[in-house]
Design an enzyme around this catalytic site. Sequence first.
Site, PDB file in Angstrom:
ATOM      1  N   ASN A   1     -13.590 -28.887 -36.842  1.00  0.00           N
ATOM      2  CA  ASN A   1     -14.912 -28.511 -36.350  1.00  0.00           C
ATOM      3  C   ASN A   1     -15.074 -26.997 -36.317  1.00  0.00           C
ATOM      4  O   ASN A   1     -15.813 -26.424 -37.114  1.00  0.00           O
ATOM      5  CB  ASN A   1     -15.147 -29.109 -34.956  1.00  0.00           C
ATOM      6  CG  ASN A   1     -16.590 -28.983 -34.498  1.00  0.00           C
ATOM      7  OD1 ASN A   1     -17.261 -28.008 -34.777  1.00  0.00           O
ATOM      8  ND2 ASN A   1     -17.074 -29.981 -33.795  1.00  0.00           N
ATOM      9  N   ASP A   2     -14.369 -26.336 -35.419  1.00  0.00           N
ATOM     10  CA  ASP A   2     -14.578 -24.902 -35.204  1.00  0.00           C
ATOM     11  C   ASP A   2     -14.257 -24.071 -36.443  1.00  0.00           C
ATOM     12  O   ASP A   2     -14.909 -23.048 -36.687  1.00  0.00           O
ATOM     13  CB  ASP A   2     -13.723 -24.423 -34.029  1.00  0.00           C
ATOM     14  CG  ASP A   2     -14.063 -25.152 -32.742  1.00  0.00           C
ATOM     15  OD1 ASP A   2     -15.253 -25.499 -32.564  1.00  0.00           O
ATOM     16  OD2 ASP A   2     -13.161 -25.392 -31.919  1.00  0.00           O
ATOM     17  N   VAL A   3     -13.290 -24.494 -37.249  1.00  0.00           N
ATOM     18  CA  VAL A   3     -12.860 -23.682 -38.391  1.00  0.00           C
ATOM     19  C   VAL A   3     -13.827 -23.766 -39.557  1.00  0.00           C
ATOM     20  O   VAL A   3     -13.658 -23.052 -40.558  1.00  0.00           O
ATOM     21  CB  VAL A   3     -11.441 -24.093 -38.852  1.00  0.00           C
ATOM     22  CG1 VAL A   3     -10.434 -23.854 -37.741  1.00  0.00           C
ATOM     23  CG2 VAL A   3     -11.401 -25.536 -39.324  1.00  0.00           C
TER      24      VAL A   3
ATOM     25  N   SER B   1     -13.442 -26.158 -28.909  1.00  0.00           N
ATOM     26  CA  SER B   1     -13.963 -25.024 -28.145  1.00  0.00           C
ATOM     27  C   SER B   1     -15.200 -25.388 -27.339  1.00  0.00           C
ATOM     28  O   SER B   1     -15.673 -24.598 -26.528  1.00  0.00           O
ATOM     29  CB  SER B   1     -14.321 -23.878 -29.097  1.00  0.00           C
ATOM     30  OG  SER B   1     -15.411 -24.245 -29.921  1.00  0.00           O
TER      31      SER B   1
END
Length: 475
Positions: A398-400, A439
């Site tokens: 997700n965050d990357v 996050s």
Amino acid sequence: MTMIDSVVGFSGLIASMLFIYGLKGMSSPVTAVRGIVTAGWGMAFVVGLCFLQVFGVQGAARPHLPANLALAVLALVLGGSWAAWKGRTVAMTAMPQMVALYNGMGGGAAAAVAAVALLRHQEGSALHFGVTVTGALIGCVSLTGSLVAWAKLDGRMKNPIRFGGQQAFNAIVFFATILLGGLVVATQITGSQQAGLYAELFFAGALFFGLCMTVPIGGADMPVVISLYNTFTGLAVGLEGYVMANPALMIAGMVVGAAGTLLTVVMAKAMNRSLANVLFSNFGASATQVAAGPQGQMKSVDPADAATSMRYASSVIIIPGYGLAVAQAQQKLYEFVKMLQAAGVDVKFAIHPVAGRMPGHMNVLLAEANVPYDMIFDMDDINDSFASTDVALVIGANDVVNPSARTDRTSPLYGMPILNADQAKQVFVIKRGQGAGYSGVQNPLFFEKNTSMVYGDAQAVLTKMVESLKALGTN
């Protein structure tokens, strides 16, 4: 100097060379296993030398020697057996917390060596006691901090612990501990009867500060925290090696500390954050970012449709994330990849430095499935290829791959280098649901026109994709 001392000193140099050679081998997936085995033999060599040195001491000079040797052997048997068992049985999803735990044990061992040196009340210089206290402080922080990191990664501590004035409170604890450390050094030099009491208070303060330092840090920062405490453990071991006049410990500690420092810098850079920001900010504190995230409708497709699109694509880049590890789907993924390759599709893997929950987590995951190393690319080496790629397949990440890191100045991810998955012609995202990432930040990629969600557990979804390709045939 006795003959045994000469042999031990020379052999310590050989063991140090084995450590360095082993660490060098770990820099490449091709030689990593050999490097780990080499470093392990170096450690076994050092332990054997310690027993050789002890047996060279006359038993009459140390009446408690037989009992201490028995305890040392018992500790080696228990610790070695437990570590061998856990190393073979640990799940890939539990690997980050195991690494955190082992980091803590190394720091705790260094702190224990310092405790013995201080509580013996032996004579020494201010430098000697100062180095001992410094190593003890770093080792204690690594021990309790790593235990907190383990609890967070293992789901035993689900939320950061924060309160008003926390940074000021932590500063008070830290400086009080430093003051106690200074008193320990002063009383050790003068031989004061208060030396033991100050040492006990110092160790209590150092252990407590490790807890205070780590409990407010959000789970999204755990990869950097693990790397940082790895550095701490190496420094503590190196300092206590100086206290014990053991060259092998000094060299091994310095090498591990230097490697951990470089890795910490790389990890922090990959998140576009300073180390101070990791330790003292509230990144990932809550899920409030989700409410302020992008609005729209996520469109979904069946696994069969996604598999068909990739079957007739020219190129596919796969981005693995922690969700792949949770589902233990790496073997099924590689089976799917081999079927795509048999159909003439060019397939590559893209790895972000902070994908997963520890440094190198995704590399180890793919290696476990025997994915060839030449198919795995780091972010800097593959990012420019997304724009010319037909399909990007995101699995449990997700965050990357969150494009708000490039465009949204209000996002806590802003400035973080990401994989350019959104630039591919078509994006498929395998995800269990519509929740935010680790996050707590929603991902606008999931709402883009070129993105389709494939909902479900990665193992189940990839199984259906494999079945679809078998039905289509690869010719």
